[in-house]
Design an enzyme around this catalytic site. Structure first.
Site, short mmCIF file in Angstrom:
data_model
loop_
_atom_site.label_atom_id
_atom_site.label_comp_id
_atom_site.label_asym_id
_atom_site.label_seq_id
_atom_site.Cartn_x
_atom_site.Cartn_y
_atom_site.Cartn_z
CE LYS A 27 -3.72 -0.39 2.27
NZ LYS A 27 -4.67 -0.61 3.38
NE ARG A 96 -7.28 3.46 4.80
CZ ARG A 96 -8.05 3.17 3.77
NH1 ARG A 96 -7.57 2.46 2.78
NH2 ARG A 96 -9.31 3.55 3.73
N GLY A 105 -8.39 -7.31 4.45
CA GLY A 105 -9.21 -7.41 5.65
C GLY A 105 -8.56 -8.12 6.81
CG MET A 107 -2.73 -7.50 9.10
SD MET A 107 -1.01 -7.17 8.75
CE MET A 107 -1.09 -6.57 7.07
NE ARG A 340 -5.94 -4.53 -3.16
CZ ARG A 340 -6.49 -4.70 -1.96
NH1 ARG A 340 -5.74 -4.65 -0.87
NH2 ARG A 340 -7.77 -4.92 -1.83
CG HIS A 456 -13.88 -9.73 4.09
ND1 HIS A 456 -14.27 -11.01 4.40
CD2 HIS A 456 -12.62 -9.60 4.54
CE1 HIS A 456 -13.29 -11.63 5.03
NE2 HIS A 456 -12.28 -10.80 5.14
CB SER A 787 12.12 -42.81 -11.19
OG SER A 787 10.91 -42.10 -11.01
CB CYS A 855 7.47 -41.53 -10.47
SG CYS A 855 8.31 -42.63 -9.32
CE1 TYR A 875 10.30 -39.45 -15.22
CE2 TYR A 875 12.46 -39.57 -16.28
CZ TYR A 875 11.48 -40.14 -15.47
OH TYR A 875 11.67 -41.37 -14.92
#
Length: 903
Positions: A27, A96, A105, A107, A340, A456, A787, A855, A875
């Site tokens: 902010k 703020r 919302g 803080m 933002r 919110h 693997s 895997c 991979y």
């Protein structure tokens, strides 16, 4: 005490920029950036995150902070021509929070600081509006009481409701100055009774206490929960922004709003946002009063509307992204309070990324970084069937898409409780607030009767990828009686099943059937890009996936055990099979053959059992090699303990006992029971399984190798291109692998001689034990590929039995912050990851051309894919439905590392 006496803890808005988010928070950095752009930002200053860290570590503010704040406050007062809280013409400020990452919302914020019993009359005189001054004062006491003095906010809400009821009005704007004076008096009594002190009349004390409260809000339960959910580091701290107040509650020519440069739900360009006349900013976000669409501002105040549209275009072009903007209009004067990069739905993320490429604002590499695998996974979830018969209860604003079904619950506690019991729930509220976060996380979806796309509920749900419908005004929500009533009088009680559609805003009674998403249909080849909305989304996904495939280094394979799964994986873009689990081929009618193998007392009996299994195994592999023709197929030899193929010991014991009682014993059951007892292990996952089985039961692995080799030869005869790889599981020492390899090579040579077909079958192993990882250099002497079986490697490194611990204590570990995320979901880089990294280095040192893959389930986890790219695997392999996610993240990892290299 701060460590560096020259450290600067306070920055004026004119001193920072958007690149200082670590120091000034999101902010503060963006307020500074807008100030630099010459946009109308109320003057103010930012207290840095470093000051917050000092406070949180030591329990007190840096000694230099008060003097720095005083100096910046003096400068602000000179700029504004008034002093904080002075009696005749008070300067008022907001305090703020503002962390590096948006935490909507979570803080604290306090508005109207500087008002007191003395200065409220001065404000009324200066503004020429007594009602406005007392409304601002009651807001300060309410916010300060709840945020700074920890007074239960419901007490203020109840008092406000009582005041409206006494006046027989429904909205707070209908209360006059006299009503608000009484309310202020009532609020101060609440503060005195609950906090044990009077509401402070000294404006500087108000500001200092509010700054401290914002610091403390970084470590509230809801903030910590949100950070865990969003994987935001806990050590960042929050900045504090002190900004001169501008007032949207000065009458009908004033107001407050939230705007988006594009629709955060769909990504479409247009005028999106909410506006509320005669209100302060918290009213919009809290959803306390229903807003009007931003487009209506044009008819309310065209000058401000036109200026806002121009500023929105400036900001989007400057940030090259969707911007989320908070603004206030004070008697026709537009002020920018925040901007933002806005949170958006998964579909909007893909659409916006490609739109910005087409507009020339970003390139394809940046577009790829604007989306992620979690968003793609959301787009693959099913949607409601349009052809299904439904009973519509009502509709609201489509705030966050998806198809959510569950039992209606009316508070967060119940949502969490029922969810932990395995119930799917929909959290229904009039409006949500930060205290509802744990219930929002537990629920399948969120439904509110108030608020809009910027409330919110909507903002948090979009950030979490949770289905949400807001502002369903025709649905009356009664949280005390735990029910919801429709416009037609239909009552939904707690526990009744409802379905909500976050893409249309519709709410249905009961469970609505679902159909596959268009994105899944696209991956399966049943849908192509066209003109309608779904096709537009598919086109955006297609473009980004195509770029990801072009730039990624990691190949993506599938975990698949049969031809059907293999074909689906191939449609999803799999470049081979990284794990075929042969134990799944030993179930059903073949179970009896396995029992005969286990019960075999002689070589002849064992050979007979293996001979019966061989043709069936071979046919499995023929079908699999045909489905994946031309692509590698890694076949893991039998891995689980043999007792898994035997009857339950209790059931078998009862069966034998009953037969003996009837004096009719079953010889086979008796032999089977003896075998079950013989093979019983206290911890079978660390017992006779994997390579150990192949060494203890003669002929088992050689039968499987023969089936693989004969299937490959048959496919080559049929002009196919089988590329089989044989993987030996649970190896802990190179000697185990050498013995199995020697036997396998002998079988392959025999098949070549019998068929006259040359076979090139790679032989490798899984690295799933810590010892295997530590001795990987030795093991690589006998292995052509590794693997990494990260599921078992995680279990053995941590000493966890996954099936037991996830149900017993993982929830507590996550809540206490010991885990940010389950190590079975995202790889533990410091422990398991360190072993993977060292094994990669050792394996390549011994055999430079060794092929390396993974895997375990981590192969489809976005964050883990980036780690596997970093350590140099060739991979990843994952379940078929995770293949697109892995492809996308492999591309993002490559683009990210390429960008780092170029920098």
């Amino acid at each position: 005490m701060s460590e560096n006496k020259d450290q600067k803890f306070v920055y004026d808005f004119t001193e920072g920029n958007r690149d200082l988010k670590d120091l000034l928070g999101g902010k503060g950095a963006n307020l500074a950036e807008m100030t630099n752009l010459g946009l109308p930002v109320p003057p103010g200053f930012t207290i840095t995150t470093e000051a917050c860290k000092v406070y949180l570590e030591s329990g007190s503010e840096p000694v230099e902070l008060r003097a720095e704040v005083s100096a910046h406050l003096d400068a602000l007062e000179q700029k504004m021509g008034k002093k904080l809280g002075q009696a005749d013409d008070p300067l008022l400020v907001s305090v703020r929070s503002g962390a590096k990452f948006s935490m909507p919302g979570m803080m604290d914020t306090v508005l109207n600081i500087g008002l007191s019993d003395e200065s409220v009359t001065g404000l009324a005189t200066q503004a020429g509006d007594e009602r406005f001054a007392w409304d601002s004062y009651r807001r300060l006491i309410q916010m300060f009481g709840k945020t700074v003095l920890d007074v239960d906010g419901e007490l203020f809400e109840e008092a406000l409701d009582e005041a409206k009821a006494a006046k027989k009005v429904t909205v707070d704007t209908d209360l006059d100055a006299g009503d608000l004076k009484k309310l202020v008096k009532h609020f101060k009594k609440i503060v005195k009774a609950q906090a044990g002190r009077d509401f402070p009349q000294d404006p500087r004390e108000q500001m200092d206490l509010a700054i401290e409260a914002v610091f403390n809000s970084w470590n509230t339960d809801r903030a910590k929960l949100y950070r865990r959910q969003e994987r935001i580091p806990h050590d960042l701290g929050t900045a504090v922004n002190v900004c001169s107040m501008v007032f949207g509650n000065l009458g009908p020519d004033s107001g407050t709003g939230v705007a988006f440069t594009r629709d955060p739900a769909s990504g479409h360009q247009g005028v999106y946002g909410d506006y509320l006349q005669n209100a302060q900013g918290e009213d919009v976000v809290a959803g306390i009063r229903n807003t009007v669409p931003l487009a209506e501002l044009e008819s309310i105040d065209k000058k401000s509307y036109d200026q806002l549209m121009q500023i929105m275009e400036t900001l989007e072009t400057h940030y090259k992204d969707l911007c989320d903007i908070e603004f206030t209009i004070e008697r026709g004067q537009l002020w920018m309070l925040q901007t933002r990069v806005g949170k958006r739905t998964a579909g909007a993320a893909f659409r916006i990324a490609t739109q910005l490429v087409d507009q020339g604002l970003i390139d394809e590499a940046e577009a790829l970084q604007r989306v992620n695998g979690a968003q793609l996974a959301q787009l693959m979830f099913p949607r409601f069937d349009d052809a299904a018969k439904t009973e519509l209860l009502g509709r609201g604003i489509a705030a966050s898409p998806g198809a959510a079904v569950g039992k209606a619950v009316f508070d967060s506690y119940t949502a969490v409780k029922w969810s932990r019991s395995g119930e799917k729930v929909i959290l229904i509220r009039r409006e949500t607030n930060p205290d509802d976060l744990d219930g929002m996380i537990a629920a399948e979806g969120i439904l509110t009767s108030r608020g809009g796309k910027t409330s919110h509920a909507a903002v948090v749900a979009r950030g979490m990828g949770k289905t949400c419908v807001c502002g369903a005004e025709e649905l009356e929500v009664d949280t005390k009686r735990r029910r919801m009533t429709t416009a037609s009088g239909h009552v939904i009680e707690e526990g009744d099943v409802v379905s909500i559609d976050g893409s249309t805003g519709k709410v249905y009674l009961g469970e609505v059937p679902v159909v596959p998403s268009p994105v899944v249909e696209y991956f399966e080849g049943r849908m192509h890009a066209g003109a309608d909305d779904a096709d537009e989304l598919v086109a955006a996904v297609h473009r980004i996936m195509a770029y990801a495939d072009r730039v990624r280094r990691l190949r993506v394979r599938a975990n698949a055990d049969n031809a059907e799964d293999a074909l689906r994986a191939r449609r999803f873009g799999a470049q081979g099979i990284g794990l075929c689990r042969t134990e799944h081929m030993f179930l059903g009618e073949r179970r009896e053959m396995v029992e005969k193998l286990i019960l075999a007392d002689t070589d002849e009996e064992r050979a007979e059992a293996l001979e019966a299994l061989l043709p069936r195994q071979k046919q499995d592999f023929v079908e699999l090699f045909e489905a994946m023709d031309g692509l590698p197929v890694t076949v893991r030899l039998l891995d689980p303990p043999l007792h898994e193929f035997l009857p339950d010991i209790t059931e078998l014991s009862v069966r034998v006992a009953l037969a003996e009682a009837r004096k009719d014993p079953n010889e086979n059951d008796l032999r089977l029971l003896q075998a079950v007892h013989r093979l019983h292990e206290q911890n079978p996952m660390l017992g006779l399984r994997g390579v150990r089985l192949g060494l203890v039961i003669p002929g088992l692995f050689t039968m499987q190798v023969r089936a693989i080799a004969e299937a490959a030869a048959q496919r080559i005869d049929a002009k196919g291109d089988p590329r089989a790889e044989i993987m030996i599981p649970l190896v802990g020492t190179v000697q185990e692998l050498e013995i199995v390899r020697e036997e396998a090579e002998q079988v392959i040579a025999e098949v070549q001689a019998q068929t006259g077909v040359e076979l090139k079958l790679a032989l490798g192993t899984m690295i799933e034990l810590p010892r295997a990882a530590v001795t990987a250099g030795q093991i690589a002497e006998a292995a052509e590929f590794f693997s990494f079986g990260t599921n078992d490697l995680t279990q053995t490194v941590w000493g966890f039995s996954r099936d037991d611990v996830e149900a017993s204590f993982f929830t507590a570990y996550l809540e206490k912050g010991i885990f940010g995320v389950s190590p079975f979901e995202t790889i533990d880089k410091d422990g398991v990851g360190a072993l993977v990294r060292s094994a990669v280095e050792a394996g390549r040192a011994t055999r430079p051309d060794i092929k390396l893959g993974v895997c375990g389930e981590h192969g489809g986890d976005p964050e883990s894919v980036h780690f596997f790219h970093e350590v140099g695997l060739d991979y990843v392999s994952c379940s078929p439905f995770r293949i697109p996610v892995a492809r996308l993240e492999a591309g993002r990892a490559a683009a990210e590392s390429s960008g780092s290299d170029s920098r």
